[in-house]
Design an enzyme around this catalytic site. Sequence first.
Site, PDB file in Angstrom:
ATOM      1  N   SER A 285       0.733  -0.572   0.102  1.00 10.97           N
ATOM      2  CA  SER A 285      -0.227  -0.130  -0.244  1.00 10.97           C
ATOM      3  C   SER A 285       0.812   1.355  -0.022  1.00 10.97           C
ATOM      4  O   SER A 285       2.301   1.380   0.419  1.00 10.97           O
ATOM      5  CB  SER A 285      -1.046   0.117   1.167  1.00 10.97           C
ATOM      6  OG  SER A 285      -1.758  -1.103   1.527  1.00 10.97           O
TER       7      SER A 285
HETATM    8  N1  SAH Z   1      -0.190  -5.160   3.799  1.00 11.74           N
HETATM    9  C1  SAH Z   1       0.313  -5.420   2.509  1.00 11.74           C
HETATM   10  C2  SAH Z   1      -0.720  -5.325   1.489  1.00 11.74           C
HETATM   11  C3  SAH Z   1      -0.692  -6.621   0.787  1.00 11.74           C
HETATM   12  S1  SAH Z   1      -1.322  -6.868  -0.621  1.00 11.74           S
HETATM   13  C4  SAH Z   1       2.009  -5.122   2.272  1.00 11.74           C
HETATM   14  O1  SAH Z   1       2.159  -3.898   3.062  1.00 11.74           O
HETATM   15  O2  SAH Z   1       3.042  -4.658   1.576  1.00 11.74           O
HETATM   16  C5  SAH Z   1      -3.317  -7.954   0.302  1.00 11.74           C
HETATM   17  C6  SAH Z   1      -2.541  -8.759   0.513  1.00 11.74           C
HETATM   18  O3  SAH Z   1      -3.646  -9.864   0.915  1.00 11.74           O
HETATM   19  C7  SAH Z   1      -1.781  -9.341  -0.934  1.00 11.74           C
HETATM   20  O4  SAH Z   1      -0.428 -10.014  -0.358  1.00 11.74           O
HETATM   21  C8  SAH Z   1      -3.327 -10.860  -0.713  1.00 11.74           C
HETATM   22  O5  SAH Z   1      -2.429 -12.352  -1.922  1.00 11.74           O
HETATM   23  C9  SAH Z   1      -3.485 -11.050   0.750  1.00 11.74           C
HETATM   24  N2  SAH Z   1      -4.671 -11.750   0.593  1.00 11.74           N
HETATM   25  C10 SAH Z   1      -6.193 -12.023  -0.285  1.00 11.74           C
HETATM   26  N3  SAH Z   1      -6.451 -12.709   0.196  1.00 11.74           N
HETATM   27  C11 SAH Z   1      -6.844 -13.219   1.163  1.00 11.74           C
HETATM   28  C12 SAH Z   1      -7.576 -14.158   1.823  1.00 11.74           C
HETATM   29  N4  SAH Z   1      -8.671 -14.249   2.090  1.00 11.74           N
HETATM   30  N5  SAH Z   1      -6.200 -14.210   3.197  1.00 11.74           N
HETATM   31  C13 SAH Z   1      -5.343 -13.412   3.419  1.00 11.74           C
HETATM   32  N6  SAH Z   1      -4.717 -13.343   2.586  1.00 11.74           N
HETATM   33  C14 SAH Z   1      -5.362 -12.307   1.539  1.00 11.74           C
END
Ligand code: SAH
Length: 217
Positions: A65
Amino acid sequence: MGLVNRDLVLRRRMVEEQIRRRGIHDERLLSVMEEIPRHLFIPEEHHHDAYADAPVPIGEGQTISQPYIVAEMTKALRLSGTEKALEIGTGSGYQTAILARLCREVVTVERLPSLLDGARRLLEELLIDNVIYVAGDGSLGSPEHAPFDRILSAAASPRIPTPWLSQLEEGGILVLPVGTRSEQELTRVTKKEGKPFTDFLGGCRFVPLLGEHGFRE
Ligand code: SAH
């Protein structure tokens, strides 16, 4: 000037120009964002954008993000330092590192094992040791580690996943993007006398939560 210093300069500028100037003055949060080396959470080929005012690709079609969004979501959790928090969507582990510095303990859930492993390795190198890593569908929360004082999701869902509400402590706060796959409203839910109270923090755009209580894969 060495590389480390250059990154620190970029990070200070990020905090001043993108976060403090936009009205976030929580000093604990600002100093943690100045401390955590964001560039280490970003693949080499995107290092030039590590401190940019934008989300950045981290592989597997996912993104880290935008710094301001990380700050806004973290601020919305109103952390004092004693909390046990659940994070859904570990991704790069950047938000995890920030939560770990501001909470007592963090349980982080990621559905893509390669991202979870990368985040775990990096946080261990940074000597962040108050994190529990869980692989799987975070839309189910983490029943074995519940209840939580705070829950933060970095993945967007069509509605508030019911397991998150039931795993939230009385007085607890949940922050998540709610909406369609392409646009959402950053939403804060506070649990009072067992009931959810909602307020909206603005429009946003996150990757989808894929799972039982999220969007279909
Ligand atoms: N906070 C993270 C942002 C990651 S983007 C950072 O700082 O890098 C959101 C993430 O949610 C992705 O890695 C994606 O794989 C994960 N995601 C999507 N659906 C999910 C689920 N049902 N359970 C766990 N993770 C999930």
